[in-house]
Scaffold this motif. Sequence first.
Motif, PDB file in Angstrom:
ATOM      1  N   ASP A  74      -2.883 -11.382  13.104  1.00  0.00           N
ATOM      2  CA  ASP A  74      -2.742 -11.655  11.676  1.00  0.00           C
ATOM      3  C   ASP A  74      -1.523 -10.918  11.121  1.00  0.00           C
ATOM      4  O   ASP A  74      -1.020  -9.960  11.722  1.00  0.00           O
ATOM      5  CB  ASP A  74      -4.005 -11.199  10.953  1.00  0.00           C
ATOM      6  N   GLN A  75      -1.046 -11.373   9.968  1.00  0.00           N
ATOM      7  CA  GLN A  75       0.074 -10.710   9.310  1.00  0.00           C
ATOM      8  C   GLN A  75      -0.315  -9.287   8.903  1.00  0.00           C
ATOM      9  O   GLN A  75      -1.340  -9.089   8.228  1.00  0.00           O
ATOM     10  CB  GLN A  75       0.501 -11.497   8.070  1.00  0.00           C
ATOM     11  N   PRO A  76       0.462  -8.276   9.292  1.00  0.00           N
ATOM     12  CA  PRO A  76       0.108  -6.895   8.955  1.00  0.00           C
ATOM     13  C   PRO A  76      -0.108  -6.678   7.460  1.00  0.00           C
ATOM     14  O   PRO A  76      -1.011  -5.928   7.069  1.00  0.00           O
ATOM     15  CB  PRO A  76       1.297  -6.091   9.475  1.00  0.00           C
ATOM     16  N   ALA A  77       0.693  -7.339   6.623  1.00  0.00           N
ATOM     17  CA  ALA A  77       0.544  -7.152   5.173  1.00  0.00           C
ATOM     18  C   ALA A  77      -0.801  -7.664   4.692  1.00  0.00           C
ATOM     19  O   ALA A  77      -1.409  -7.080   3.776  1.00  0.00           O
ATOM     20  CB  ALA A  77       1.683  -7.864   4.438  1.00  0.00           C
ATOM     21  N   ALA A  78      -1.280  -8.751   5.287  1.00  0.00           N
ATOM     22  CA  ALA A  78      -2.582  -9.296   4.899  1.00  0.00           C
ATOM     23  C   ALA A  78      -3.702  -8.337   5.299  1.00  0.00           C
ATOM     24  O   ALA A  78      -4.641  -8.103   4.518  1.00  0.00           O
ATOM     25  CB  ALA A  78      -2.798 -10.666   5.537  1.00  0.00           C
ATOM     26  N   VAL A  79      -3.611  -7.776   6.497  1.00  0.00           N
ATOM     27  CA  VAL A  79      -4.634  -6.832   6.956  1.00  0.00           C
ATOM     28  C   VAL A  79      -4.637  -5.595   6.063  1.00  0.00           C
ATOM     29  O   VAL A  79      -5.698  -5.095   5.659  1.00  0.00           O
ATOM     30  CB  VAL A  79      -4.410  -6.442   8.425  1.00  0.00           C
ATOM     31  N   GLU A  80      -3.458  -5.090   5.742  1.00  0.00           N
ATOM     32  CA  GLU A  80      -3.362  -3.926   4.864  1.00  0.00           C
ATOM     33  C   GLU A  80      -3.979  -4.220   3.497  1.00  0.00           C
ATOM     34  O   GLU A  80      -4.690  -3.382   2.931  1.00  0.00           O
ATOM     35  CB  GLU A  80      -1.898  -3.508   4.707  1.00  0.00           C
ATOM     36  N   SER A  81      -3.719  -5.420   2.964  1.00  0.00           N
ATOM     37  CA  SER A  81      -4.293  -5.808   1.684  1.00  0.00           C
ATOM     38  C   SER A  81      -5.809  -5.886   1.766  1.00  0.00           C
ATOM     39  O   SER A  81      -6.526  -5.420   0.870  1.00  0.00           O
ATOM     40  CB  SER A  81      -3.724  -7.160   1.244  1.00  0.00           C
ATOM     41  N   ASN A  82      -6.316  -6.458   2.849  1.00  0.00           N
ATOM     42  CA  ASN A  82      -7.762  -6.573   3.014  1.00  0.00           C
ATOM     43  C   ASN A  82      -8.423  -5.205   3.120  1.00  0.00           C
ATOM     44  O   ASN A  82      -9.481  -4.957   2.527  1.00  0.00           O
ATOM     45  CB  ASN A  82      -8.077  -7.399   4.264  1.00  0.00           C
TER      46      ASN A  82
END
Length: 257
Positions: free
Chosen positions: A48-56
Motif C-alpha cells: 500500500d502507499q506509505p502515506a495512506a498507511v500513515e494516515s490510517n
Amino acid sequence: MQLIIPDWPGLPPNIGACATLRGGGASQGPYDDGNGGGGLNLGSHVGDQPAAVESNRARLDILLPASPLWLTQVHGHQVVDAGAGASAGGVEADAAIATRPGVVCAIQTADCLPVLFADVNGAVVGAAHAGWRGLQGGVLQNTVARMRAAGAGPISAWLGAAIGPERFEVGADVLAAFAEVAEAGRERLETEACFTPIAQRSGKYLADIYQLARLALRQADVQNIHGGGLCTVSDRNFYSYRRDHVTGRMASLIWLK
C-alpha cells in the motif's frame, strides 16, 4: 472508522480493547473497503502507499492512549514487552504484553487469529498473532507464561476475527504438525478432531483455528475464553489474504488505562 468492541464479560474497567475492520480509512484498491471507499489498511509491508498507511495509523491513534508498538510478525512464538519500545530495526515478534498504563499492544491480521489477553486483576494485558504456525509453536502458551511472570492473576482471553472452519483448507502436513506436539490420549484426539477430511480430496482437511486456539489456551490453564466465530474470508468487511491475496491488514489492540 469501523471498530469491533469485544463482548468480553468480566473485563476490568481499566482495560481498553478494540479491533479494526476494513473500512473508514485512506487506502485505495486493493486495500480499500471492498466497495470503492477508503480502506483502513494498517500494514506497512503489503504494498500500500506509505502515506495512506500513515494516515490510517494516525486516525487510529486518535482513539488510543498512545501509538501502538507495531511488531514485525514472522509466524513465530516470540513474546516481547510492548513497554520496552522499538529498536532501530523494529521488533520481530508475534506477541506482546503490557504492564504500564498507556502502552498499547497491537496485532495485525488478515485471516490469522488475533488473541487478546487480560489479567482479571487489571495489571497485565497481552496480544498474540496466532496463525497455524504460531499456534503449533506455542505462541498462546508463551504469552500466558510471560503475563504470569509479570504478575498476572487469572487470565481471560478474547478471540478476534479469523478464517473460519468452513474456509480454512490445509494439507496433511498441518494436521501432522499439530498431532506431533499433542500428548497421546485425549489431547491428541481433541487436536485431531479440529481437522475435518474433505471428501474426494485425499490429504486435504478443513481446520478449525478457533478450536485449536481454545485447546491451546486450556492447556495453559486459561478457562475464561470469549469471542470467536467471525470468518474473515466469508465476510468482506474484513481483509482476507486467503480470499484476495493482495490485501490490507486489520489490527486487534489492548491496553491498560
